[in-house]
Design a protein around this motif. Structure first.
Motif, short mmCIF file in Angstrom:
data_model
loop_
_atom_site.label_atom_id
_atom_site.label_comp_id
_atom_site.label_asym_id
_atom_site.label_seq_id
_atom_site.Cartn_x
_atom_site.Cartn_y
_atom_site.Cartn_z
N GLY A 141 40.69 83.85 42.63
CA GLY A 141 39.28 84.28 42.65
C GLY A 141 39.08 85.21 43.85
N LEU A 142 37.81 85.42 44.20
CA LEU A 142 37.51 86.39 45.26
C LEU A 142 38.13 86.01 46.60
N THR A 143 38.10 84.72 46.93
CA THR A 143 38.65 84.32 48.23
C THR A 143 40.15 84.60 48.29
N GLY A 144 40.86 84.09 47.29
CA GLY A 144 42.32 84.25 47.30
C GLY A 144 42.74 85.71 47.22
N LEU A 172 49.04 82.57 43.10
CA LEU A 172 49.26 81.80 41.87
C LEU A 172 47.90 81.35 41.33
N GLU A 173 47.62 81.77 40.12
CA GLU A 173 46.33 81.43 39.48
C GLU A 173 46.61 80.63 38.21
N ALA A 174 45.90 79.50 38.07
CA ALA A 174 46.17 78.60 36.94
C ALA A 174 45.82 79.25 35.59
N ALA A 208 34.67 80.62 39.38
CA ALA A 208 33.31 81.11 39.63
C ALA A 208 33.26 82.63 39.76
N SER A 209 34.34 83.23 40.27
CA SER A 209 34.31 84.67 40.58
C SER A 209 34.06 85.54 39.34
N GLY A 210 34.56 85.11 38.19
CA GLY A 210 34.36 85.90 36.98
C GLY A 210 33.12 85.50 36.20
N ALA A 221 30.02 84.59 38.07
CA ALA A 221 28.88 84.56 39.00
C ALA A 221 27.75 85.48 38.57
N GLY A 222 26.58 85.27 39.19
CA GLY A 222 25.48 86.20 39.00
C GLY A 222 25.81 87.56 39.61
N GLY A 223 26.71 87.57 40.56
CA GLY A 223 27.13 88.84 41.17
C GLY A 223 26.19 89.34 42.24
N GLN A 224 25.32 88.48 42.74
CA GLN A 224 24.45 88.88 43.84
C GLN A 224 25.26 88.83 45.14
N VAL A 225 25.12 89.87 45.93
CA VAL A 225 25.82 89.92 47.22
C VAL A 225 24.74 89.80 48.29
N GLY A 280 49.52 77.48 37.08
CA GLY A 280 48.87 76.39 37.80
C GLY A 280 49.84 75.70 38.73
N VAL A 281 49.43 75.51 39.96
CA VAL A 281 50.30 74.82 40.93
C VAL A 281 50.17 73.32 40.71
N ASP A 282 51.32 72.67 40.51
CA ASP A 282 51.25 71.22 40.33
C ASP A 282 52.07 70.46 41.36
N GLY A 332 29.14 82.73 47.26
CA GLY A 332 30.49 83.13 47.61
C GLY A 332 30.92 84.52 47.20
N VAL A 333 30.08 85.29 46.51
CA VAL A 333 30.53 86.63 46.14
C VAL A 333 30.75 87.44 47.42
N GLY A 334 29.75 87.44 48.29
CA GLY A 334 29.93 88.10 49.58
C GLY A 334 30.79 87.27 50.51
C1 LIG Z 1 27.29 80.60 37.32
C2 LIG Z 1 27.54 81.01 38.75
C3 LIG Z 1 26.72 81.94 39.35
C4 LIG Z 1 26.97 82.34 40.67
N1 LIG Z 1 26.22 83.33 41.21
C5 LIG Z 1 26.50 83.78 42.45
C6 LIG Z 1 25.82 84.90 42.99
O1 LIG Z 1 25.00 85.53 42.31
N2 LIG Z 1 26.09 85.27 44.25
C7 LIG Z 1 27.01 84.61 45.02
O2 LIG Z 1 27.22 85.00 46.18
N3 LIG Z 1 27.72 83.59 44.52
C8 LIG Z 1 27.50 83.16 43.25
N4 LIG Z 1 28.22 82.14 42.73
C9 LIG Z 1 29.28 81.55 43.56
C10 LIG Z 1 30.51 82.44 43.64
O3 LIG Z 1 30.82 82.90 42.35
C11 LIG Z 1 31.69 81.67 44.23
O4 LIG Z 1 31.31 81.12 45.46
C12 LIG Z 1 32.90 82.55 44.47
O5 LIG Z 1 33.23 83.29 43.32
C13 LIG Z 1 34.07 81.66 44.87
O6 LIG Z 1 35.28 82.39 44.80
P1 LIG Z 1 36.62 81.61 45.01
O7 LIG Z 1 37.70 82.58 44.91
O8 LIG Z 1 36.57 80.81 46.29
O9 LIG Z 1 36.68 80.53 43.85
P2 LIG Z 1 36.84 80.70 42.26
O10 LIG Z 1 36.44 82.03 41.81
O11 LIG Z 1 36.19 79.52 41.63
O12 LIG Z 1 38.41 80.64 42.05
C14 LIG Z 1 39.16 79.46 42.18
C15 LIG Z 1 40.38 79.64 41.28
O13 LIG Z 1 41.33 78.64 41.61
C16 LIG Z 1 42.08 78.40 40.41
N5 LIG Z 1 42.81 77.14 40.58
C17 LIG Z 1 42.30 75.90 40.71
N6 LIG Z 1 43.31 75.01 40.84
C18 LIG Z 1 44.47 75.70 40.79
C19 LIG Z 1 45.85 75.34 40.87
N7 LIG Z 1 46.24 74.06 41.02
N8 LIG Z 1 46.78 76.31 40.76
C20 LIG Z 1 46.41 77.62 40.61
N9 LIG Z 1 45.12 78.01 40.53
C21 LIG Z 1 44.17 77.06 40.63
C22 LIG Z 1 41.01 78.37 39.34
O14 LIG Z 1 41.55 78.60 38.06
C23 LIG Z 1 40.07 79.48 39.80
O15 LIG Z 1 40.31 80.71 39.13
C24 LIG Z 1 28.02 81.73 41.41
C25 LIG Z 1 28.84 80.79 40.81
C26 LIG Z 1 28.62 80.43 39.48
C27 LIG Z 1 29.53 79.44 38.84
#
Ligand SMILES: Cc1cc2nc3c(=O)[nH]c(=O)nc-3n(C[C@H](O)[C@H](O)[C@H](O)COP(=O)(O)OP(=O)(O)OC[C@H]3O[C@@H](n4cnc5c(N)ncnc54)[C@H](O)[C@@H]3O)c2cc1C
Length: 432
Positions: A42-45, A62-64, A71-73, A75-79, A212-214, A373-375
């Protein structure tokens, strides 16, 4: 749409229909070595992968599932400014030095995202036209004014709007006034995620999807991360799994509660409607416990979001409350067709702040953005990269902490459902 959970929170997202293509990736096969393994695409990784590989560090993500599956794909996409606590609360919690570093991080977050998009020409429909927060009663206005004053002390100018000004910016006279964050905006979150991946790969990162990491084992100074079809050995592992965190690392899952949010997107609105509903494409949120959030996509579809049920597949009735709430704010949308429905997991933490947690030497986790978390996830990726290259708890732009765990985590669904009812009651009373 029927009522038997047909809606897949990822596949049915509007973003899937309008995103740029994902860069080609494949599952991990065989055994690899690198400097840093990142779990979660996702966005963090991916932001961590980009910033690390830009500095010559070899990285394997590594993405499962697919890129942006979490959440990254969806989200509302607000920054926006990225944290639920204001400057004064951050200083009280972390002290002056660390608190001020964190405030600086928060204030820089939207510009960090939009500059990165600009510098790397990321194709993700960025719009930096500001973010408005509407006060549902006049009792909320002094709190917004105090927050604006606190940010002003740190060089961040937010605008206070009275009811008429808020109505001019947003098109609704439903609110008593509000706060306007001019540096905030929106983007296409799945495109942004895929584009970060593309940029990270161009800088040398390797990314494996359907991986997926297990297994995660420490072997002296290295970690062995395994999937069903391969393994990666590295000195550092970053866990970026947010609301999709499983049982890979003992205790981590108990530090986040996955709360669902649902979103829907309209048909492209007519020019006339667009003049009266969020003119100027500001992003908009109301100031409630259970927030209602709005933005446009690039085709003039209005995207709106609300809290959801405690499951990952959604059905038609999960959107009834959202439709009612939207009409309460913009009654002119009475005949509007809603073309897309989706949702996903928001990772809530006990502190309401994300955490950056050094679990063990070489093993770090960062997550828990509480819906912002988008920003902040993008920013956190950069901080993870900086702190992986030159670790220093004393100078980290985000405090290094041990997250509090939720007691009785396994009963979180019941707990969240009760909290939602309680918040709905509080919101109702606040609007009287
Ligand atoms: C409906 C919705 C609306 C939102 N709207 C906003 C918004 O408007 N503005 C905003 O700032 N934030 C918003 N957010 C929050 C924001 O999307 C998240 O905080 C941000 O995308 C988090 O990114 P991330 O990379 O940390 O996590 P994620 O994008 O959740 O990524 C985590 C990834 O880890 C993978 N994973 C899990 N376990 C394993 C494993 N064992 N092995 C390999 N991969 C694994 C998952 O498949 C997943 O793809 C929203 C979230 C949702 C759900």
């Amino acid at each position: 749409m029927n009522n038997k959970y047909p809606i897949d929170g990822s596949r049915d997202a509007l973003w899937m229909a309008t995103a740029v293509a994902a860069p080609p990736t494949a599952p991990l096969h065989g055994d690899k070595r690198c400097d840093v393994t990142i779990i979660g695409g996702g966005l963090t990784g991916l932001s961590a992968a980009l910033h690390l590989s830009n500095q010559g560090v070899s990285v394997c993500v590594l993405e499962a599932a697919g890129l942006g599956f979490g959440a990254s794909g969806r989200a509302g996409g607000q920054v926006n400014l990225g944290l639920n606590l204001g400057p004064r609360q951050l200083i009280d919690k972390f002290g002056v030095d660390q608190g001020e570093r964190l405030i600086d991080t928060v204030v820089r977050t939207p510009d960090h995202v939009f500059s990165l998009i600009n510098e790397l020409s990321l194709q993700c429909d960025p719009v930096q036209n500001g973010w408005a927060q509407g006060a549902v009663n006049s009792r909320q206005l002094p709190g917004q004014a105090a927050l604006a004053r606190e940010y002003e002390e740190y060089g961040c100018s937010l605008e206070l709007l009275d009811g008429d000004e808020l109505a001019m910016r947003t098109g609704t006279s439903r609110y008593k006034g509000g706060l306007f964050v001019p540096m905030a905006g929106s983007l296409q979150p799945l495109s942004y995620t895929r584009e970060l991946a593309r940029a990270a790969m161009a800088s040398g990162a390797s990314i494996h999807t359907q991986s997926g990491v297990d297994g995660l084992q420490s072997h002296g100074a290295t970690w062995l991360v395994s999937t069903a079809t391969g393994s990666v050995t590295s000195e550092q592992v970053l866990v970026c799994t947010n609301g999709y965190t499983g049982n890979l690392v003992a205790g981590l899952k108990q530090a986040v509660v996955p709360v669902r949010s649902v979103l829907m997107a309209s048909e492209p609105l007519s020019d006339n409607l667009r003049k009266s509903v969020l003119p100027n494409q500001v992003t908009f949120v109301d100031k409630r416990k259970l927030i209602l959030y709005f933005r446009y996509d690039r085709d003039g579809r209005l995207c709106v979001g609300d809290h959801g049920p405690m499951r990952d597949a959604f059905c038609a009735s999960d959107y009834s409350n959202l439709k009612r709430r939207v009409l309460d704010v913009f009654p002119q949308l009475i005949d509007t067709r809603w073309d897309y429905h989706w949702g996903g997991r928001i990772a809530m933490t006990k502190s309401t702040l994300p955490f950056f947690h050094r679990i063990a030497p070489g093993l770090t986790a960062a997550m828990g953005y509480n819906g912002r978390g988008v920003g902040m996830g993008s920013m956190m990726g950069k901080i993870l990269a900086d702190q992986t290259i030159a670790p220093s708890d004393q100078t980290s732009a985000f405090p290094v902490t041990v997250p509090d765990k939720f007691a009785l985590h396994r009963f979180h669904s019941a707990g969240v459902s009760m909290a939602v009812k309680w918040y709905a009651l509080q919101d109702h009373l606040a609007s009287l």
